[in-house]
Design an enzyme around this catalytic site. Structure first.
Site, PDB file in Angstrom:
ATOM      1  N   GLN A 134       7.997   8.010  -0.400  1.00 12.49           N
ATOM      2  CA  GLN A 134       6.896   7.596  -1.285  1.00 12.49           C
ATOM      3  C   GLN A 134       6.550   6.225  -1.021  1.00 12.49           C
ATOM      4  OE1 GLN A 134       7.566   7.266  -5.512  1.00 12.49           O
ATOM      5  NE2 GLN A 134       5.265   7.538  -6.003  1.00 12.49           N
ATOM      6  N   GLY A 135       5.365   5.989  -0.421  1.00 15.12           N
ATOM      7  CA  GLY A 135       4.782   4.547  -0.132  1.00 15.12           C
ATOM      8  C   GLY A 135       3.861   4.029  -1.057  1.00 15.12           C
ATOM      9  N   SER A 137       4.461   1.477  -4.081  1.00 12.70           N
ATOM     10  CA  SER A 137       4.673   0.112  -4.229  1.00 12.70           C
ATOM     11  C   SER A 137       4.723  -1.109  -3.240  1.00 12.70           C
ATOM     12  CB  SER A 137       5.939   0.042  -4.926  1.00 12.70           C
ATOM     13  OG  SER A 137       6.205   0.860  -6.137  1.00 12.70           O
ATOM     14  N   SER A 169      12.338   4.605  -1.911  1.00 17.10           N
ATOM     15  CA  SER A 169      13.807   5.234  -2.111  1.00 17.10           C
ATOM     16  C   SER A 169      13.635   6.207  -0.907  1.00 17.10           C
ATOM     17  CB  SER A 169      13.679   5.992  -3.465  1.00 17.10           C
ATOM     18  OG  SER A 169      13.655   5.165  -4.484  1.00 17.10           O
ATOM     19  N   GLU A 252       5.826  14.196 -10.890  1.00 17.37           N
ATOM     20  CA  GLU A 252       7.067  13.488 -10.666  1.00 17.37           C
ATOM     21  C   GLU A 252       7.930  13.606 -11.873  1.00 17.37           C
ATOM     22  OE1 GLU A 252       6.855   9.382 -10.009  1.00 17.37           O
ATOM     23  OE2 GLU A 252       8.924   8.995  -9.787  1.00 17.37           O
ATOM     24  N   SER A 390       7.101   1.230 -15.789  1.00 17.13           N
ATOM     25  CA  SER A 390       8.012   0.847 -16.489  1.00 17.13           C
ATOM     26  C   SER A 390       7.619   1.098 -18.049  1.00 17.13           C
ATOM     27  CB  SER A 390       7.776  -0.741 -16.363  1.00 17.13           C
ATOM     28  OG  SER A 390       6.731  -1.203 -17.189  1.00 17.13           O
ATOM     29  N   GLU A 392       7.019  -0.730 -20.380  1.00 18.71           N
ATOM     30  CA  GLU A 392       5.903  -1.354 -20.873  1.00 18.71           C
ATOM     31  C   GLU A 392       4.748  -0.789 -20.502  1.00 18.71           C
ATOM     32  OE1 GLU A 392       8.352  -3.033 -19.414  1.00 18.71           O
ATOM     33  OE2 GLU A 392       9.085  -3.876 -21.164  1.00 18.71           O
TER      34      GLU A 392
HETATM   35  C1  LIG Z   1      15.557   2.155  -8.268  1.00 20.08           C
HETATM   36  C2  LIG Z   1      13.809   2.233  -7.806  1.00 20.08           C
HETATM   37  C3  LIG Z   1      13.273   3.023  -6.887  1.00 20.08           C
HETATM   38  C4  LIG Z   1      12.009   3.061  -6.720  1.00 20.08           C
HETATM   39  N1  LIG Z   1      11.505   4.027  -5.777  1.00 20.08           N
HETATM   40  C5  LIG Z   1      10.084   3.755  -5.244  1.00 20.08           C
HETATM   41  C6  LIG Z   1       9.500   4.556  -4.330  1.00 20.08           C
HETATM   42  O1  LIG Z   1      10.379   5.451  -3.662  1.00 20.08           O
HETATM   43  N2  LIG Z   1       8.410   4.454  -3.874  1.00 20.08           N
HETATM   44  C7  LIG Z   1       7.650   3.629  -4.521  1.00 20.08           C
HETATM   45  O2  LIG Z   1       6.562   3.305  -4.051  1.00 20.08           O
HETATM   46  N3  LIG Z   1       8.105   2.812  -5.533  1.00 20.08           N
HETATM   47  C8  LIG Z   1       9.414   2.707  -5.912  1.00 20.08           C
HETATM   48  N4  LIG Z   1       9.921   1.977  -6.812  1.00 20.08           N
HETATM   49  C9  LIG Z   1       9.017   0.793  -7.378  1.00 20.08           C
HETATM   50  C10 LIG Z   1       8.720   1.136  -8.846  1.00 20.08           C
HETATM   51  O3  LIG Z   1       7.585   1.850  -8.970  1.00 20.08           O
HETATM   52  C11 LIG Z   1       7.995  -0.306  -9.298  1.00 20.08           C
HETATM   53  O4  LIG Z   1       9.150  -1.044  -9.283  1.00 20.08           O
HETATM   54  C12 LIG Z   1       7.611  -0.206 -10.553  1.00 20.08           C
HETATM   55  O5  LIG Z   1       6.261   0.390 -10.742  1.00 20.08           O
HETATM   56  C13 LIG Z   1       7.256  -1.727 -11.340  1.00 20.08           C
HETATM   57  O6  LIG Z   1       6.511  -2.628 -10.514  1.00 20.08           O
HETATM   58  P1  LIG Z   1       7.246  -3.876 -10.061  1.00 20.08           P
HETATM   59  O7  LIG Z   1       8.386  -3.701  -9.629  1.00 20.08           O
HETATM   60  O8  LIG Z   1       6.187  -4.621  -9.196  1.00 20.08           O
HETATM   61  O9  LIG Z   1       7.287  -4.682 -11.431  1.00 20.08           O
HETATM   62  P2  LIG Z   1       5.954  -5.345 -11.985  1.00 20.08           P
HETATM   63  O10 LIG Z   1       4.645  -4.555 -12.097  1.00 20.08           O
HETATM   64  O11 LIG Z   1       5.839  -6.750 -11.382  1.00 20.08           O
HETATM   65  O12 LIG Z   1       6.769  -5.551 -13.652  1.00 20.08           O
HETATM   66  C14 LIG Z   1       7.566  -6.596 -13.979  1.00 20.08           C
HETATM   67  C15 LIG Z   1       7.591  -6.605 -15.548  1.00 20.08           C
HETATM   68  O13 LIG Z   1       6.472  -6.932 -16.088  1.00 20.08           O
HETATM   69  C16 LIG Z   1       5.794  -5.884 -16.919  1.00 20.08           C
HETATM   70  N5  LIG Z   1       4.666  -5.549 -16.710  1.00 20.08           N
HETATM   71  C17 LIG Z   1       3.670  -5.281 -15.547  1.00 20.08           C
HETATM   72  N6  LIG Z   1       2.377  -5.125 -16.130  1.00 20.08           N
HETATM   73  C18 LIG Z   1       2.406  -5.188 -17.396  1.00 20.08           C
HETATM   74  C19 LIG Z   1       1.393  -4.829 -18.224  1.00 20.08           C
HETATM   75  N7  LIG Z   1       0.096  -4.643 -17.824  1.00 20.08           N
HETATM   76  N8  LIG Z   1       1.696  -5.077 -19.526  1.00 20.08           N
HETATM   77  C20 LIG Z   1       3.142  -5.418 -20.016  1.00 20.08           C
HETATM   78  N9  LIG Z   1       3.944  -5.325 -19.265  1.00 20.08           N
HETATM   79  C21 LIG Z   1       3.700  -5.588 -18.004  1.00 20.08           C
HETATM   80  C22 LIG Z   1       6.708  -4.669 -16.314  1.00 20.08           C
HETATM   81  O14 LIG Z   1       7.132  -3.517 -17.391  1.00 20.08           O
HETATM   82  C23 LIG Z   1       8.001  -5.354 -15.901  1.00 20.08           C
HETATM   83  O15 LIG Z   1       8.744  -5.310 -17.077  1.00 20.08           O
HETATM   84  C24 LIG Z   1      11.096   2.160  -7.037  1.00 20.08           C
HETATM   85  C25 LIG Z   1      11.826   1.269  -7.949  1.00 20.08           C
HETATM   86  C26 LIG Z   1      13.285   1.180  -8.565  1.00 20.08           C
HETATM   87  C27 LIG Z   1      13.632   0.311  -9.485  1.00 20.08           C
END
Ligand SMILES: Cc1cc2nc3c(=O)[nH]c(=O)nc-3n(C[C@H](O)[C@H](O)[C@H](O)COP(=O)(O)OP(=O)(O)OC[C@H]3O[C@@H](n4cnc5c(N)ncnc54)[C@H](O)[C@@H]3O)c2cc1C
Lengths: 410, 369
Positions: A134-135, A137, A169, A252, A390, A392
């Site tokens: 899945q691409g 993020s 992942s 999902e 997340s 949130e």
């Molecule tokens: C183990 C793992 C596997 C993953 N696998 C994949 C994958 O296969 N393919 C893929 O595409 N992605 C994958 N991801 C990515 C995952 O979907 C993102 O990490 C997730 O959507 C959060 O985005 P971010 O990491 O950019 O954090 P951010 O969006 O930067 O968030 C950081 C913090 O800010 C908070 N936050 C952000 N926006 C808001 C808001 N509007 N209000 C309140 N709080 C907020 C969040 O809750 C978090 O606590 C994976 C992540 C993990 C940890």
């Protein structure tokens, strides 16, 4: 509290199918099978491969897909029953990437794919000719998925892709990646996105492993530098990728509501054993927290049954899935923290076999009850409130879409 | 396939909702509870609940004069009663009827049962607490007549029930009795935290009683009545929590500060979202317990315990959160939020505290392990 109920809330047809699945499992699994977690880590990968092939031969990988695309033409409820029985037996429903390949992409193609796409991709997913990741993020766009910057532009009858994805992942195990990218740079946010189906093994795609906090190389960075796919390799219309992505993310969480409580019930039993081993059965604080964990399993089971019956009665599970996601991810963190507290100082020197990178949401059945396994599980649980939306973001969805509260300033 | 209400159950819910909105509207709650020592319920409402809606006999078999509906229906009804913090003697009258139906297989008390079902007689059950000894002892006097002594401290509607049934320790296990002269009992109302439902103390001083049912079946009867009582409280908790959530959401969507609706601030929105999770999980668990108890009485203990503890936690947390979301208004006497909070805490301590239930759940976990 008990994992078996005296009465089944399911219709007879589903119970008949359950019987068949149970017979299949007892015929196929080695005598004395204790769950995937009980075999050595090195052998797990081999087992999963062989098991997946067995499922494919017996047409049990995607039982609810139509027969014309390689499925078994059964109902979604049968699919769920299968998932339940497999969970109980501690065997996976497919390979590591099948959550992406079958549950997410496959289901989305069935709903929105062209006839050609369905004919071409679906059987190849089942035969494992194509393995998906899945691409979505990007380094700058995680929660705010509408902000993706990876671009695709038309060049003759191909799309050309430039940009970067991250946290992909099992990307290293995949042959293909579905990519959410910007196809209209002038349109605002989610209006200009498309979902493209892209081969990984081609010039212009570079994968770089990215270590997770547990120390494993489980996800990846993916760089696109002039990578190509055919114009037909788009799911849905051009610039309608947001809707496709949302549909895909909905799949999902599909079965999790019903199967996770079962897995968590197994985890809880292990935890009870752990508490006995550490002589904590008389400890008031441990007793209270364990009971709370047990109640959590009961709550998830009840919510799961509600979701299933909504589903069977033809209602889609919408934003409620955010309630489940929020609930189980927090349960997991609390419960694995309890395990650490029960082990006390032993928890800081993890020994014995662990989980080592096989599944996100829950330890596999049969996983040894070691400090190594629990410490690993404990660390792994940290991801649960981040991925798949997340906590949130889930709270925002619940507040806005279920309760109807006004949007926050964005 | 269970787990969404069927059409009849939805209708029952709607009927209850509109009846109670009309007869027991929320905006009159505070005024109705001005004097906590006076019964805060409207006798006319109770009469109509019994006579028109036939609620006392809702889950009692038809051959015993009830409507023969199930515990899920009972749950639906009590959830609605909980929404408006109904505090009349319906619960205690219904439990008295439940005790008689379960214990009295010979139909010796058919007349009393009929009166309870009609609401002509208001009942109360003494010696009914999960995890506590009844506090009552029964013995036979020289002439062989049974008498009961002791104090039952927390009897729903104990002060002015017309008839009192009870569980007492008879020397060889628990037994069920009917008090012969309820008017002669020493009963006292007390200042209490919950202003919406009176809980009274009854002193038994060698009070003459008549046994109901056999000695052999009494423990099972007690278990059943305790489970049904707990389930009803649980349903009320779900209804009250759901109503509190609505109150919070209505307020968060309309109250503006800093030029925006406060519900657009995540600190407030997420609080409401957490309450929504508590309510959803509690309602699913409670309803599941009702269903499981109906399917298989043998399973009742663990599921009902879990449900009680889960719904207690939800109702207390959500009510507290409502006060917070409402700000100063939430801390005023005029707003019913405190009544919900008072009821929530009271119900949490009733029919087994969360602490006790969790300890028992833990024992069951370890016994299995
Ligand atoms: C183990 C793992 C596997 C993953 N696998 C994949 C994958 O296969 N393919 C893929 O595409 N992605 C994958 N991801 C990515 C995952 O979907 C993102 O990490 C997730 O959507 C959060 O985005 P971010 O990491 O950019 O954090 P951010 O969006 O930067 O968030 C950081 C913090 O800010 C908070 N936050 C952000 N926006 C808001 C808001 N509007 N209000 C309140 N709080 C907020 C969040 O809750 C978090 O606590 C994976 C992540 C993990 C940890």
């Amino acid at each position: 509290m008990t994992s078996e109920r005296a009465a089944s809330p399911y219709p007879d047809s589903a119970e008949e199918f359950r019987q068949r699945v149970q017979e299949f499992l007892s015929a196929q699994l080695p005598a004395g099978w204790n769950g995937l977690g009980s075999i050595p880590t090195e052998e797990q990968v081999v087992f999963i491969d062989a098991w997946r092939a067995t499922l494919h031969r017996n047409n049990l990988l995607a039982v609810s897909w139509p027969e014309s695309y390689g499925g078994a033409g059964l109902t979604p409820l049968d699919q769920l029953v299968l998932a339940e029985e497999f969970t109980k037996a501690g065997v996976p429903q497919g390979g590591l990437n099948d959550n992406f390949s079958i549950q997410m992409l496959g289901s989305t193609l069935l709903k929105f794919g062209t006839e050609d796409q369905k004919q071409y991709y679906l059987p190849r997913i089942l035969s494992k000719d194509d393995v998906w990741c899945q691409g979505f993020s990007e380094p700058e766009a995680g929660s705010d998925l509408a902000g993706v910057r990876t671009r695709a532009h038309r060049d003759g009858d191909e799309w050309v892709i430039e940009g970067q994805k991250t946290w992909t992942s099992y990307g290293h195990l995949a042959t293909h990646i579905f990519v959410l990218c910007r196809t209209d740079p002038d349109a605002v946010r989610h209006r200009g996105l498309s979902l493209l189906l892209v081969k990984i093994d081609q010039p212009g795609v570079t994968l770089r492993p990215l270590k997770t906090l547990t120390g494993e190389e489980e996800f990846n960075e993916v760089f696109f530098d002039g990578a190509r796919c055919a114009v037909e390799s788009i799911v849905g219309e051009v610039n309608d990728g947001w809707r496709m992505a949302m549909t895909l993310l909905g799949f999902e969480r599909g079965e999790a509501a019903a199967t996770l409580p079962m897995k968590f019930g197994q985890d809880l039993e292990r935890l009870v054993q752990l508490a006995i081993r550490y002589d904590k059965a008389g400890d008031d604080t441990v007793r209270q927290r364990l009971a709370r964990s047990a109640e959590g399993v009961e709550q998830m089971r009840s919510m799961g049954m509600r979701a299933v019956s909504q589903w069977v009665n033809g209602h889609e599970i919408g934003a409620e899935s955010s309630i489940h996601k929020l609930f189980w991810s927090e349960w997991l963190q609390e419960t694995t923290e309890l395990a650490m507290d029960i082990m006390g100082i032993d928890g800081i020197i993890p020994t014995g076999d662990g989980l080592q990178g096989m599944s996100f949401p829950a330890a596999e059945a049969g996983t040894p009850n070691t400090s190594g396994a629990w410490a690993d599980y404990f660390l792994r649980a940290r991801a649960a409130t981040i991925y798949a939306g997340s906590s949130e973001i889930q709270r925002n969805i619940i507040g806005e879409r279920i309760l109807g509260l006004p949007k926050d300033a964005r | 396939m269970f787990f969404e209400l069927d059409e009849d159950q939805e209708q029952l819910k709607d009927l209850m909702r509109s009846f109670l909105q009309q007869e027991s509207p929320e905006h009159t709650l505070v005024q109705r509870t001005e004097n906590s020592l006076e019964r805060p319920h409207d006798v006319r409402v109770f009469d109509r609940l019994c006579a028109e809606l036939e609620l006392v006999g809702l889950a009692i078999p038809e051959e015993r004069g009830g409507s023969g509906a199930g515990l899920v229906e009972l749950f639906v009804v009590f959830e609605e009663l909980g929404r408006v913090l109904y505090g009349g003697p319906l619960l205690s009258t219904m439990l008295a009827a439940e005790l008689i139906v379960t214990a009295d297989t010979e139909d010796d008390f058919a007349e009393l049962l009929g009166q309870l079902l009609a609401g002509a007689v208001r009942g109360a059950v003494a010696g009914l607490e999960w995890n506590r000894p009844s506090g009552l002892t029964a013995s036979q006097d020289e002439s062989g007549h049974w008498i009961v002594s002791g104090v039952s401290d927390y009897v729903f509607d104990g002060t002015d029930a017309d008839q009192v049934v009870l569980f007492a320790d008879s020397g060889d296990g628990v037994r069920c009795f009917l008090v012969d002269q309820p008017e002669a009992l020493e009963r006292s109302a007390r200042e209490q935290l919950d202003l919406t439902r009176p809980v009274g103390r009854i002193r038994f001083d060698a009070a003459p009683v008549t046994p109901i049912g056999s000695a052999a079946s009494a423990a099972g009867v007690r278990e059943r009545v305790v489970a049904v009582a707990t389930l009803c409280i649980t349903a009320e908790q779900v209804g009250a929590a759901r109503r509190c959530l609505e109150i919070s959401v209505e307020h968060a969507a309309s109250r503006t500060q800093f030029g925006r609706a406060i519900g657009s601030f995540q600190a407030v929105k997420h609080r409401c979202a957490d309450s929504a999770v508590l309510v959803e999980a509690a309602s699913a668990t409670g309803l599941h317990a009702a269903w499981a108890l109906q399917q298989d009485a043998g399973q009742q203990d663990p599921v009902v315990r879990s449900a009680k503890s889960v719904c207690s936690e939800a109702s207390v947390k959500v009510a507290a959160s409502t006060i917070q979301v409402l700000g100063g208004i939430g801390y005023t006497w005029e707003h019913p939020a405190h009544l919900f909070y008072r009821r929530a805490i009271t119900s949490r301590q009733t029919m087994g505290t969360t602490w006790q239930h969790r300890d028992d759940i833990a024992s069951q976990l370890f016994a299995r392990g």
